[in-house]
Design a protein around this motif. Structure first.
Motif, PDB file in Angstrom:
ATOM      1  N   SER A 276      -5.994 -10.317 -10.968  1.00  0.00           N
ATOM      2  CA  SER A 276      -6.448  -9.342  -9.980  1.00  0.00           C
ATOM      3  C   SER A 276      -7.893  -8.976 -10.274  1.00  0.00           C
ATOM      4  N   VAL A 277      -8.637  -8.670  -9.226  1.00  0.00           N
ATOM      5  CA  VAL A 277     -10.019  -8.221  -9.355  1.00  0.00           C
ATOM      6  C   VAL A 277     -10.198  -7.046  -8.398  1.00  0.00           C
ATOM      7  N   VAL A 278     -10.612  -5.914  -8.929  1.00  0.00           N
ATOM      8  CA  VAL A 278     -10.838  -4.724  -8.124  1.00  0.00           C
ATOM      9  C   VAL A 278     -12.309  -4.355  -8.231  1.00  0.00           C
ATOM     10  N   HIS A 279     -12.980  -4.254  -7.102  1.00  0.00           N
ATOM     11  CA  HIS A 279     -14.397  -3.912  -7.073  1.00  0.00           C
ATOM     12  C   HIS A 279     -14.542  -2.409  -6.849  1.00  0.00           C
ATOM     13  N   GLY A 280     -15.056  -1.718  -7.846  1.00  0.00           N
ATOM     14  CA  GLY A 280     -15.304  -0.288  -7.717  1.00  0.00           C
ATOM     15  C   GLY A 280     -14.067   0.467  -7.292  1.00  0.00           C
ATOM     16  N   ASP A 281     -14.144   1.186  -6.172  1.00  0.00           N
ATOM     17  CA  ASP A 281     -13.037   1.981  -5.664  1.00  0.00           C
ATOM     18  C   ASP A 281     -12.321   1.292  -4.514  1.00  0.00           C
ATOM     19  N   ASP A 282     -12.343  -0.033  -4.491  1.00  0.00           N
ATOM     20  CA  ASP A 282     -11.700  -0.788  -3.426  1.00  0.00           C
ATOM     21  C   ASP A 282     -10.184  -0.743  -3.601  1.00  0.00           C
ATOM     22  N   ARG A 283      -9.532   0.214  -2.970  1.00  0.00           N
ATOM     23  CA  ARG A 283      -8.093   0.391  -3.145  1.00  0.00           C
ATOM     24  C   ARG A 283      -7.296  -0.773  -2.583  1.00  0.00           C
ATOM     25  N   SER A 284      -7.836  -1.422  -1.536  1.00  0.00           N
ATOM     26  CA  SER A 284      -7.090  -2.496  -0.896  1.00  0.00           C
ATOM     27  C   SER A 284      -6.844  -3.672  -1.814  1.00  0.00           C
ATOM     28  N   ALA A 285      -7.651  -3.800  -2.886  1.00  0.00           N
ATOM     29  CA  ALA A 285      -7.521  -4.942  -3.786  1.00  0.00           C
ATOM     30  C   ALA A 285      -6.576  -4.667  -4.948  1.00  0.00           C
ATOM     31  N   VAL A 286      -6.042  -3.457  -5.019  1.00  0.00           N
ATOM     32  CA  VAL A 286      -5.200  -3.103  -6.157  1.00  0.00           C
ATOM     33  C   VAL A 286      -3.869  -3.849  -6.111  1.00  0.00           C
ATOM     34  N   LEU A 287      -3.271  -3.939  -4.912  1.00  0.00           N
ATOM     35  CA  LEU A 287      -1.951  -4.538  -4.752  1.00  0.00           C
ATOM     36  C   LEU A 287      -2.026  -5.835  -3.955  1.00  0.00           C
ATOM     37  N   THR A 288      -1.076  -6.733  -4.242  1.00  0.00           N
ATOM     38  CA  THR A 288      -0.916  -7.897  -3.387  1.00  0.00           C
ATOM     39  C   THR A 288      -0.259  -7.439  -2.086  1.00  0.00           C
ATOM     40  N   ASP A 289      -0.311  -8.295  -1.063  1.00  0.00           N
ATOM     41  CA  ASP A 289       0.319  -7.942   0.211  1.00  0.00           C
ATOM     42  C   ASP A 289       1.812  -7.670   0.030  1.00  0.00           C
ATOM     43  N   ARG A 290       2.457  -8.493  -0.794  1.00  0.00           N
ATOM     44  CA  ARG A 290       3.902  -8.328  -1.019  1.00  0.00           C
ATOM     45  C   ARG A 290       4.195  -7.012  -1.736  1.00  0.00           C
ATOM     46  N   GLN A 291       3.384  -6.691  -2.731  1.00  0.00           N
ATOM     47  CA  GLN A 291       3.588  -5.443  -3.458  1.00  0.00           C
ATOM     48  C   GLN A 291       3.385  -4.239  -2.548  1.00  0.00           C
ATOM     49  N   ARG A 292       2.358  -4.284  -1.713  1.00  0.00           N
ATOM     50  CA  ARG A 292       2.077  -3.176  -0.800  1.00  0.00           C
ATOM     51  C   ARG A 292       3.222  -3.001   0.193  1.00  0.00           C
ATOM     52  N   GLU A 293       3.714  -4.116   0.741  1.00  0.00           N
ATOM     53  CA  GLU A 293       4.814  -4.057   1.697  1.00  0.00           C
ATOM     54  C   GLU A 293       6.067  -3.486   1.052  1.00  0.00           C
ATOM     55  N   THR A 294       6.368  -3.924  -0.179  1.00  0.00           N
ATOM     56  CA  THR A 294       7.566  -3.451  -0.871  1.00  0.00           C
ATOM     57  C   THR A 294       7.483  -1.965  -1.174  1.00  0.00           C
ATOM     58  N   LEU A 295       6.327  -1.494  -1.632  1.00  0.00           N
ATOM     59  CA  LEU A 295       6.172  -0.066  -1.910  1.00  0.00           C
ATOM     60  C   LEU A 295       6.304   0.762  -0.636  1.00  0.00           C
ATOM     61  N   LEU A 296       5.751   0.273   0.463  1.00  0.00           N
ATOM     62  CA  LEU A 296       5.850   1.004   1.720  1.00  0.00           C
ATOM     63  C   LEU A 296       7.302   1.111   2.184  1.00  0.00           C
ATOM     64  N   VAL A 297       8.059   0.023   2.053  1.00  0.00           N
ATOM     65  CA  VAL A 297       9.480   0.051   2.427  1.00  0.00           C
ATOM     66  C   VAL A 297      10.242   1.007   1.513  1.00  0.00           C
ATOM     67  N   ALA A 298       9.970   0.919   0.201  1.00  0.00           N
ATOM     68  CA  ALA A 298      10.649   1.791  -0.752  1.00  0.00           C
ATOM     69  C   ALA A 298      10.340   3.258  -0.465  1.00  0.00           C
TER      70      ALA A 298
END
Length: 229
Positions: free
Chosen positions: A159-181
Motif C-alpha cells: 500500500s502507498v498513501v500520499h499525505g492525507d489521501d484517505r482514499s488510498a488507505v483501503l482496497t476497494d474490497r476492504q472499503r466495500e466490506t467495512l461499509l456493509v459491516a
C-alpha cells in the motif's frame, strides 16, 4: 497529519515548504542468513512480530510476538535457534505467545538499516518474508526504491498513501466490506449482526470476510493513529 506542536494553530513560516509525505507498506524476502527468516520458514504457518528491538554491542535485545495455531512449538523453535542466546517467555496462550529474547546475530537490523529508512514497529515476518511500514518524503522514497533495486531486493508495495489521501488507505474490497459491516450493524454496541451475516450480505465465505475486516480495521487504525506511533 495533525501537529502536536504548541504552535499548531499558527500559519506555516513564510518561505518554508513542507514536503508531502508518503507512507508505504512493503513486503520483501529476507536474506537466507537472517535467523528469524530461518525460524519463520520452519514454522511457515506462524506470524512473528518484532514489537521492538535494541542493538547492544554484539547482541540484540528484542520483544517479539508469535501468532500461530500452536504458538508453543514456534516459540520452542525460536528459543532453540543457535543465534538466540537467552529468552524469557512473558505469555503463552492458545494462539499467541509473547517473548523477550537476546540474539548474537544482528542480521535483521543490518538488513533493515540497508534500506536507508527506519521501518516502524511492529515488523512482521512470515515464511521467510518481512513486512514493514516506512514514512518518507517523495525524494527519500524514490531513493529507497532505487537502493532496493540496486541491491537486487525482491519486494512488493502492499500500500502507498500520499499525505492525507484517505482514499488510498483501503482496497476497494476492504472499503466495500467495512461499509456493509457498518450498515448491517456489526460495529454497533451492542452488535446487531454477526460476521456470518456480513459474509452472507457480501456473498462470500465467513473466513474471507473475517480476514478482510481485520486487515481493513488494522489499516484504518494504522493510518488514523500514525502520528501517535
Amino acid at each position: 497529519m495533525p501537529s502536536t506542536d504548541e504552535n499548531a494553530g499558527e500559519p506555516p513560516v513564510r518561505g518554508v515548504e513542507v514536503a508531502p509525505m508518503i507512507r508505504a507498506r512493503i513486503r520483501m524476502a529476507l536474506p537466507g542468513d537472517v535467523w528469524v527468516g530461518e525460524v519463520s520458514q520452519a514454522f511457515s504457518d506462524a506470524t512473528f512480530r518484532l514489537l521492538t528491538g535494541v542493538p547492544l554491542d554484539d547482541r540484540t535485545l528484542e520483544l517479539g510476538e508469535i501468532l500461530a495455531v500452536d504458538p508453543e512449538s514456534a516459540l520452542d523453535g525460536l528459543r532453540e535457534h543457535p543465534d538466540v542466546v537467552s529468552s524469557a517467555p512473558l505469555y503463552t496462550g492458545s494462539d499467541r505467545a509473547l517473548v523477550r529474547y537476546e540474539t548474537r546475530e544482528q542480521g535483521l537490523f543490518e538488513f533493515l538499516g540497508d534500506s536507508a529508512l527506519t521501518p516502524e514497529f511492529p515488523v512482521v515476518v512470515e515464511d521467510g518474508s518481512i513486512e514493514f511500514t516506512v514514512t518518507a518524503t517523495r525524494a527519500q522514497f524514490d531513493a529507497f526504491g532505487d537502493r532496493l533495486d540496486a541491491a537486487d531486493r525482491r519486494y512488493d508495495l502492499l500500500s502507498v498513501v500520499h499525505g492525507d489521501d484517505r482514499s488510498a488507505v483501503l482496497t476497494d474490497r476492504q472499503r466495500e466490506t467495512l461499509l456493509v459491516a457498518l450498515r448491517e450493524g456489526y460495529f454497533a454496541v451492542p452488535r446487531e449482526c454477526t460476521l456470518a451475516e456480513v459474509a452472507d450480505a457480501m456473498g462470500v465465505d465467513k473466513s474471507s470476510t473475517s480476514e478482510t475486516v481485520r486487515r481493513a480495521v488494522e489499516r484504518v487504525l494504522d493510518w488514523f493513529l500514525a502520528e501517535a506511533r
